[in-house]
Design an enzyme around this catalytic site. Structure first.
Site, short mmCIF file in Angstrom:
data_model
loop_
_atom_site.label_atom_id
_atom_site.label_comp_id
_atom_site.label_asym_id
_atom_site.label_seq_id
_atom_site.Cartn_x
_atom_site.Cartn_y
_atom_site.Cartn_z
CB CYS A 258 7.12 5.14 -5.84
SG CYS A 258 5.96 4.51 -7.07
CB CYS A 379 2.38 4.18 4.82
SG CYS A 379 2.19 5.65 3.81
#
Length: 441
Positions: A258, A379
Site C-alpha cells: 500500500c 499509524c
C-alpha cells in the site's frame, strides 16, 4: 483576498465536503496571490479552529440561543474565526478580529451580520469566565477541552488510564515537527545540512535515524531548489522507522503493498542504494502518479509502480519477495497532530478496519519467500489494529515467527519480541506500530 477570507473558504470546503485539512489547504492555497505571511496566518487559523472545534462550539452554545448545531455553515465559521482569534491569538487585536468576521459574513450571508457581531462582542465582554468548562464528567470535560469525540477519550481512559490519556491528549495538541529524509543516493546528510543552512533554514540531526533532519523554517517546500533537485523528501520519523526495521539488503526484491504517497517505497529503494527492485502498488491512479513523481524527482531507478488492490491476490507474486511491507489502512489515531479531523471520527467508521488489515496481511504473507521478511505497520495506537492482528495472524500461519528488532532502539519494552509501539507522549513522534515477521518454513 486576505488570510481570514482564505481560512474562511478553506474551512467551508473542509466542513461541507468533508475534506482532510491538508488536502483542502493544498487545493485552496494554489494560485492565491497573497504573501507567505498571510498564508501562514490562514494556516494557523484553519488548524487552530479544527483542533478546537468542540471547544469553540461549546463557547458559542453558552452565549447563543441558537445552538451551533442549528447554525448555517457560514455563520458558524465566521464565529469560529472571531472566537479563535479573540481567545487564542494574542497577536491579533480583538476589535480587528470582530470586525473582520462581521465583514466576512456580510459577504456570504448579510442578514446574519448583526447576530455574529452580537455574539463576538459578548465573547469580548465575558472573556475572563467564558473559557471555563462546567462539566461534572471527566470524559465530557476532556472531550470539550481537547475537542475529541467522547468515545475516543473513554476508550483511551479504559485502555491507558486517566493520566496517560491526558498526557497523550496534551502531546497531540502540540504543533508537529517537520522532518525531511536525505536522499543518500545523491548527497550526504552533512552536505545537505550545509546547503539548507546557506538558505537560512534551521536544521538539526535526529538521534537514531541517520537520514533524518528536523527543519524549522522551511517554507514553500515544493518551490525549494534542493527539493526539486531531489536531494530530500518530506517524511515523518515514525514512518522512516518502517524502512529502518525492514533494512533491505542491496539487490533484494521488495514489495510495498500500500505504497502511496511513496515515502516508504522511496526510502526502501534508497536504502538499497538504487539496486535490486522495489515494486510499489496502490489502487488509485492519482496516488500512483504521486509515487511516480517522487521516484522521478529523487532519481531512483529501482522502483516499479503498479496498479493493484492489496485485497486481491496476485498469483504472479506468490513466494517471490525477499521483503514485503504492508503499511495498511488504519484509523490514524497516531497522527492526530497532523490530521486533526481524525478526532471527530465516529466509532462505527473504524469497526471494519481490523478485517481489512487482517486480509491484507494474509495476502502479503503469501508473497514472502522462505527466509524472507514481512513487515506490518500502522499509524495508530489501538491494539485491535496492531498487536491483536499480528497475534491472530500467527495463530493461523505457522510459517511465520516474530523476529527481534535490533535495527533501531526505540521501544525497549517490546522490540526484542519483534514489534514496536510508539506513542506521541512517550516517544515525541507520531504514534505508530511496526511488527517484523520472518518466514521460517
Amino acid at each position: 483576498m486576505n488570510a481570514r477570507e482564505l481560512a474562511f473558504k478553506t474551512l467551508y470546503d473542509i466542513e461541507r465536503n468533508k475534506n482532510y485539512s491538508n488536502l483542502s489547504i493544498n487545493k485552496n492555497f494554489k494560485n492565491v496571490n497573497i504573501s507567505d505571511q498571510e498564508k501562514g496566518l490562514a494556516t494557523e487559523l484553519i488548524y487552530g479552529i479544527i483542533e478546537n472545534k468542540y471547544y469553540l462550539n461549546y463557547i458559542i452554545d453558552k452565549l447563543s440561543k441558537i445552538k451551533s448545531k442549528k447554525m448555517s455553515t457560514y455563520v458558524k465559521i465566521s464565529l469560529w474565526l472571531g472566537i479563535y482569534q479573540i481567545l487564542f491569538l494574542d497577536s491579533i487585536k480583538e476589535h480587528a478580529a470582530v470586525n473582520e468576521s462581521v465583514s466576512l459574513i456580510k459577504k456570504y450571508d448579510k442578514k446574519s451580520s448583526g447576530f455574529v457581531n452580537a455574539i463576538l462582542r459578548n465573547v469580548l465582554r465575558n472573556k475572563e469566565t467564558i473559557m471555563d468548562i462546567e462539566k461534572e464528567n471527566k470524559v465530557d470535560t476532556l472531550s470539550i477541552k481537547y475537542s475529541y469525540s467522547p468515545w475516543i477519550i473513554q476508550k483511551w481512559m479504559n485502555v491507558f488510564g486517566e493520566e496517560f490519556t491526558e498526557d497523550l491528549l496534551e502531546a497531540n495538541s502540540e504543533k508537529p515537527n517537520l522532518y525531511i529524509r536525505v536522499n543518500t543516493t545523491k548527497i550526504t546528510k552533512d552536505e545537505l545540512i550545509e546547503k539548507l543552512k546557506a538558505q537560512g533554514i534551521v536544521c538539526s540531526k535526529v538521534n537514531g535515524i541517520d537520514e533524518a533532519i528536523m527543519v524549522q523554517n522551511l517554507k514553500n517546500i515544493e518551490g525549494n531548489k534542493l527539493f526539486r533537485d531531489g536531494l530530500f523528501t518530506v517524511q515523518d520519523i515514525s514512518s522512516m522507522l518502517v524502512g529502518k526495521v525492514t533494512n533491505p539488503k542491496e539487490g533484494s526484491l521488495v514489495l510495498d503493498m500500500c505504497s502511496a504517497p511513496g515515502g516508504k517505497t522511496t526510502h526502501l529503494a534508497t536504502l538499497m542504494n538504487n539496486s535490486g527492485q522495489v515494486i510499489a502498488r496502490d489502487v488509485f491512479e492519482h496516488k500512483l502518479k504521486l509515487i511516480n513523481n517522487t521516484v522521478n524527482r529523487l532519481g531512483l531507478k529501482n522502483v516499479k509502480v503498479e496498479n493493484l488492490d492489496a485485497l486481491e491476490i496476485d498469483e504472479s507474486s506468490i513466494d517471490k519477495f525477499d521483503y514485503v511491507v504492508s503499511d495498511v489502512p488504519c484509523s490514524g489515531m497516531g497522527i492526530i497532530k497532523r490530521k486533526p479531523e481524525i478526532k471527530f471520527k465516529k466509532e462505527e467508521e473504524l469497526k471494519d478496519l481490523p478485517v481489512i488489515q487482517g486480509a491484507i496481511l494474509n495476502n502479503a504473507a503469501k508473497y514472502v519467500k522462505v527466509g524472507g521478511h514481512l513487515i506490518y505497520s500502522t499509524c495508530t495506537i489501538h491494539d485491535e489494529e496492531n498487536i491483536d492482528i499480528i497475534n491472530k495472524f500467527l495463530q493461523d500461519n505457522e510459517k511465520f515467527e516474530l523476529e527481534p528488532i535490533d535495527e533501531v532502539k526505540i521501544d525497549l519494552d517490546n522490540q526484542d519480541k519483534g514489534y514496536i509501539k510508539i506513542y506521541p507522549n512517550i516517544h515525541g513522534m507520531d504514534g505508530f506500530f511496526i511488527a517484523k515477521l520472518k518466514r521460517v518454513r
